[in-house]
Design a protein around this motif. Structure first.
Motif, short mmCIF file in Angstrom:
data_model
loop_
_atom_site.label_atom_id
_atom_site.label_comp_id
_atom_site.label_asym_id
_atom_site.label_seq_id
_atom_site.Cartn_x
_atom_site.Cartn_y
_atom_site.Cartn_z
N UNK A 119 0.83 -1.21 0.00
CA UNK A 119 0.00 0.00 0.00
C UNK A 119 0.86 1.26 0.00
N UNK A 120 1.96 1.25 0.76
CA UNK A 120 2.83 2.44 0.83
C UNK A 120 3.53 2.68 -0.51
N UNK A 121 3.98 1.61 -1.15
CA UNK A 121 4.67 1.77 -2.44
C UNK A 121 3.71 2.17 -3.55
N UNK A 126 -5.16 2.75 -6.55
CA UNK A 126 -6.32 1.92 -6.19
C UNK A 126 -5.92 0.77 -5.26
N UNK A 127 -4.69 0.30 -5.40
CA UNK A 127 -4.25 -0.77 -4.49
C UNK A 127 -4.18 -0.24 -3.06
N UNK A 128 -3.63 0.97 -2.90
CA UNK A 128 -3.54 1.59 -1.58
C UNK A 128 -4.94 1.75 -0.98
N UNK A 129 -5.87 2.28 -1.76
CA UNK A 129 -7.22 2.50 -1.24
C UNK A 129 -7.90 1.17 -0.91
N UNK A 132 -6.23 -0.28 2.37
CA UNK A 132 -6.62 0.48 3.55
C UNK A 132 -8.11 0.35 3.84
N UNK A 133 -8.92 0.20 2.79
CA UNK A 133 -10.35 -0.03 3.02
C UNK A 133 -10.59 -1.36 3.72
N UNK A 134 -9.91 -2.41 3.24
CA UNK A 134 -10.04 -3.71 3.89
C UNK A 134 -9.50 -3.67 5.31
N UNK A 135 -8.38 -2.94 5.51
CA UNK A 135 -7.82 -2.83 6.86
C UNK A 135 -8.78 -2.12 7.80
#
Length: 311
Positions: A119-121, A126-129, A132-135
């Motif tokens: 997510x940070x990289x 969309x991968x980050x979102x 973080x949404x799942x988290x």
């Protein structure tokens, strides 16, 4: 480092003494008693039981007697499980809770840390979102919601995994019985570790030393593994100290749902039945693990951050 660790261990003694004192008197202040069952005991039998367990003495005398036993490694007999001492029950339940807790902690670190790095990289993509949404969903779902959902889906609907009890001693059966409890314990921790890893890594990637490394021509993987990952993991390590202690001592709810004979179930049964010595033994074990895990975290700081010095 050895002198620092020794000093911290000595400082832990008054901390544990305060925990024991507070837990002892809070247990005695709670309404009810270990012999207040649905069927009242004859007064003579109840008096004999209290005399046998030293409950007829004044509270300070009871506390001094209990503290002397703890100093000798004797946590006393269990009031609920006849013919068993608290040390016997903890010795029987701790290996199960330890295996579940360590497996859950390892899963949380590997899966949560990996998701946080990805997510940070891919920050603001969309991968980050998605991660973080799942988290965020994982953080908001407590164990007592996750465990029944997993049981309903994988145990009762798909019939893939057993939903209760411990294995028969064979590796395959033990692992099959561990899957659902470990998943229920680990999923909320995966979410927290992913969020902490992502935030720590994003902050570290903005640091001046990263710009300097890029200016010198270092590639992304070299910067990540040599310079960024270790300082970025400091918040994760801080969180994992008490979290691992909580996982290892057993989740009260998860062990109850999956009928596992770990420490968490003994704690619940002890609290319900006013089994003073069993609850006290569990509290002392939990407090000791918290102290040791916090010490391990402080020592790990020195390995992750060379600026940390032990004096």
């Amino acid at each position: 480092m050895a002198s620092y660790a020794l000093r911290r261990l000595l400082q832990a003694v008054p901390t544990l003494l305060a925990i024991i004192t507070l837990a002892f008197f809070l247990m005695r202040a709670a309404p009810g008693g270990p012999f207040d069952g649905e069927r009242a005991l004859p007064p003579a039998i109840e008096a004999n039981l209290k005399r046998a367990y030293h409950l007829d003495q004044p509270l300070p005398a009871q506390f001094a007697h209990y503290l002397g036993g703890v100093a000798r490694g004797d946590f006393g007999p269990s009031f609920t499980y006849k013919d068993f001492s608290v040390a016997d029950l903890l010795a029987a339940g701790f290996p199960i809770s330890l295996r579940l807790g360590l497996a859950a902690a390892m899963l949380a670190v590997l899966l949560g840390g990996g998701l946080g790095v990805v997510a940070a990289l891919r920050r603001d993509g969309w991968i980050d979102h998605a991660v973080m949404g799942l988290a965020l969903v994982g953080v908001t779902l407590p164990n007592f919601v996750v465990a029944p959902l997993l049981t309903l889906l994988f145990g009762l609907t798909l019939h893939w995994l057993p939903v209760a009890g411990w294995g028969d001693g064979t590796l395959a059966d033990d692992l099959a019985h561990m899957v659902l409890p470990v998943a229920a314990l680990a999923l909320p921790q995966v979410a927290v570790v992913a969020r902490l890893t992502r935030s720590g890594l994003v902050e570290a990637l903005r640091a001046n030393f990263v710009r300097t490394a890029r200016a010198k021509g270092l590639g992304g993987p070299a910067i990540l593994f040599r310079h960024v990952l270790r300082p970025a993991l400091l918040p994760v390590v801080s969180y994992l100290g008490p979290a691992v202690a909580g996982l290892v001592t057993g989740s009260v709810v998860v062990e109850q749902i999956f009928a596992l004979p770990g420490i968490g179930r003994y704690f619940v049964q002890g609290a319900i039945n006013r089994d003073y010595t069993l609850v006290m033994g569990t509290v002392i074990l939990y407090g000791t693990l918290i102290v040791l895990m916090n010490l391990a975290v402080d020592l790990a700081y020195g390995l992750l951050d060379p600026r940390v010095r032990y004096e």
